[in-house]
Design an enzyme around this catalytic site. Structure first.
Site, PDB file in Angstrom:
ATOM      1  N   ASP A  11       0.885  -1.167   0.000  1.00  0.00           N
ATOM      2  CA  ASP A  11       0.000   0.000   0.000  1.00  0.00           C
ATOM      3  C   ASP A  11       0.918   1.210   0.000  1.00  0.00           C
ATOM      4  O   ASP A  11       1.639   1.443   0.964  1.00  0.00           O
ATOM      5  CB  ASP A  11      -0.863  -0.053   1.270  1.00  0.00           C
ATOM      6  CG  ASP A  11      -1.681   1.221   1.482  1.00  0.00           C
ATOM      7  OD1 ASP A  11      -1.522   2.183   0.697  1.00  0.00           O
ATOM      8  OD2 ASP A  11      -2.459   1.252   2.453  1.00  0.00           O
ATOM      9  N   TYR A 230       1.316   0.082  15.312  1.00  0.00           N
ATOM     10  CA  TYR A 230       0.487   0.209  14.114  1.00  0.00           C
ATOM     11  C   TYR A 230       1.280   0.751  12.923  1.00  0.00           C
ATOM     12  O   TYR A 230       1.934   1.772  13.013  1.00  0.00           O
ATOM     13  CB  TYR A 230      -0.694   1.155  14.378  1.00  0.00           C
ATOM     14  CG  TYR A 230      -1.541   1.360  13.152  1.00  0.00           C
ATOM     15  CD1 TYR A 230      -2.353   0.320  12.684  1.00  0.00           C
ATOM     16  CD2 TYR A 230      -1.518   2.546  12.440  1.00  0.00           C
ATOM     17  CE1 TYR A 230      -3.121   0.479  11.554  1.00  0.00           C
ATOM     18  CE2 TYR A 230      -2.297   2.712  11.309  1.00  0.00           C
ATOM     19  CZ  TYR A 230      -3.090   1.669  10.875  1.00  0.00           C
ATOM     20  OH  TYR A 230      -3.843   1.833   9.754  1.00  0.00           O
ATOM     21  N   LYS A 233      -2.373  -2.394   8.110  1.00  0.00           N
ATOM     22  CA  LYS A 233      -2.666  -3.815   8.313  1.00  0.00           C
ATOM     23  C   LYS A 233      -1.783  -4.636   7.386  1.00  0.00           C
ATOM     24  O   LYS A 233      -1.231  -4.129   6.424  1.00  0.00           O
ATOM     25  CB  LYS A 233      -4.134  -4.024   8.005  1.00  0.00           C
ATOM     26  CG  LYS A 233      -4.991  -4.847   8.974  1.00  0.00           C
ATOM     27  CD  LYS A 233      -4.422  -5.137  10.296  1.00  0.00           C
ATOM     28  CE  LYS A 233      -5.212  -6.213  11.045  1.00  0.00           C
ATOM     29  NZ  LYS A 233      -4.573  -6.573  12.289  1.00  0.00           N
TER      30      LYS A 233
END
Ligand code: F6R
Ligand code: MG
Ligand code: MG
Length: 379
Positions: A11, A230, A233
């Protein structure tokens, strides 16, 4: 002839938050691969699933080839520049390191690769999922390769009767690859005992026991574990060879009709059913739902046919409707209990800080407890 299939996904930026990459971003990545892959790769296919771009390559460089990984890494870097220019959200999000060190594993992008002797006809499936993590493929792989209720080929096909060997990785172990090998049907309960915990134990590959050939390979890296916080994902990719000694295409696709609950959706912190969608689908409801796409190919001498979009078939419309209902049902549960992932899996640390701050405000009512105890002792 030995051929390697490599799929590398990342991403590197998307429109409207985390929905989908822009057309220009996709074109930039694709053009980079074409221009710089000449003489190195045989064929390529690019698609996006949600905000992730996957580059599928065929070549003869073997798995973990530094040249192939660098090609993909540089293509994502070129894409990141365009993402920045266009002001896309999360530009370069999955490129965690500043410089390339020979292998994209552990650097952010997800990778699934296998090298094999090509069959005269080489049908295979390429899966990509968004807003979830590698454990999402545990149940579908178990059903496809170990469960007769899903895969009648396990009893009907003499080629499959010897069963399969699963390689499972403990993704909590970040100092190296900690793996276990289990054969089915003999060790099916041992396999199930591990796969019930998809955040910790992830199927890495599946092999035919009849021929020793590799059937499937899935991405196992968890950015969550690598970075310890984080970072987006760990949206996974997977390659599955089908037919003959392997399950039929339909047996590999069937488990996706269940819409099993996976980790993902909003802020990577919820439990939602996995929805099979058409290729190049973005996300929408609640930053999800978690989605999976599947492109079917035939390959010959490393050359790919056009991709067939398996989940675009009308059959899956009913499945999607049912999964949308299931999604809404779970969302009625809001932030409580089963709706959200356990504390150890939450992608955002805000709640830990909040709980820590509340800690000092708790008081133990010692007098009451002691009085109650005294009373109890007196009786
Ligand atoms: C991204 C994802 C999203 C984001 C959410 C908040 O894969 O799952 O749900 O977590 O949109 O994103 P930030 O923190 O970037 O504002
Ligand atoms: Mg994103
Ligand atoms: Mg994603």
């Amino acid at each position: 002839m030995k051929i390697t299939l490599s799929v590398i996904k990342a991403d590197v930026g998307s429109i409207g938050g985390h929905i989908a990459p822009s057309r220009r971003l996709l074109e930039t990545v694709s053009n980079h691969v074409t221009r710089h892959g000449a003489g190195l790769i045989i064929d390529k296919y690019l698609s996006h699933t949600g905000d992730d771009i996957a580059i599928l390559l065929t070549h003869r460089q073997g798995t973990a080839s530094a040249r192939i990984h660098k090609l993909a890494w540089d293509a994502f870097l070129a894409g990141t520049e365009v993402a920045r220019e266009q002001g896309l959200y999360g530009a370069g999000q999955d490129l965690l390191k500043d410089s390339f060190s020979g292998n994209v594993k552990g650097m952010g992008p997800a990778v699934a690769e296998m090298e094999f002797e090509e069959r005269p006809s080489e049908p295979f499936l390429f899966f990509a999922a968004d807003k979830t993590d590698p454990g999402a493929f545990n149940l579908p792989l178990y059903l496809a390769f170990a469960d007769v209720m899903n895969t009648p080929g396990l009893i009907l096909s003499p080629n499959m009767a010897k069963g399969f060997r699963f390689v499972v990785m403990d993704v909590n172990h970040t100092e190296g690859d900690r793996v276990i090998e289990l054969v089915v049907p003999e060790q099916i309960y041992d396999l199930a005992a591990l796969l019930r915990d998809p955040e910790r134990y992830v199927v890495e590959s599946v092999w035919s026991r009849a021929t020793g050939e590799q059937a499937a390979v899935a991405a196992t890296s968890r950015l969550h574990n690598i970075a310890g916080k984080y970072t987006g994902k760990d949206d996974p990719v997977m390659l599955v060879r089908v037919q003959m000694n392997f399950p039929a295409t339909g047996e590999v696709l069937a488990p996706y009709a269940h819409g099993h609950f996976v980790a993902g959706g909003m802020r990577g912190s919820h439990q939602l059913p996995l929805m099979p969608v058409a290729l190049n689908t973005g996300t929408s409801y609640f930053d999800g739902p978690p989605i999976v796409s599947c492109a079917a190919f035939a390959e010959h001498n490393g050359r790919l046919t056009e991709a067939l979009d398996t989940f675009a078939h009308p059959f899956w419309n009913t499945v999607r409707d049912r999964i949308a209902e299931k999604t809404l049902e779970m969302r009625r549960q809001g932030f409580v209990g089963a709706a959200m992932l356990p504390m150890s899996e939450l992608e955002y640390t805000g709640i830990m800080e909040k709980l820590k701050a509340l800690e000092s405000q708790f008081k133990v009512r010692r007098d009451t407890v002691q009085n109650d105890l005294r009373e109890l002792a007196a009786h």
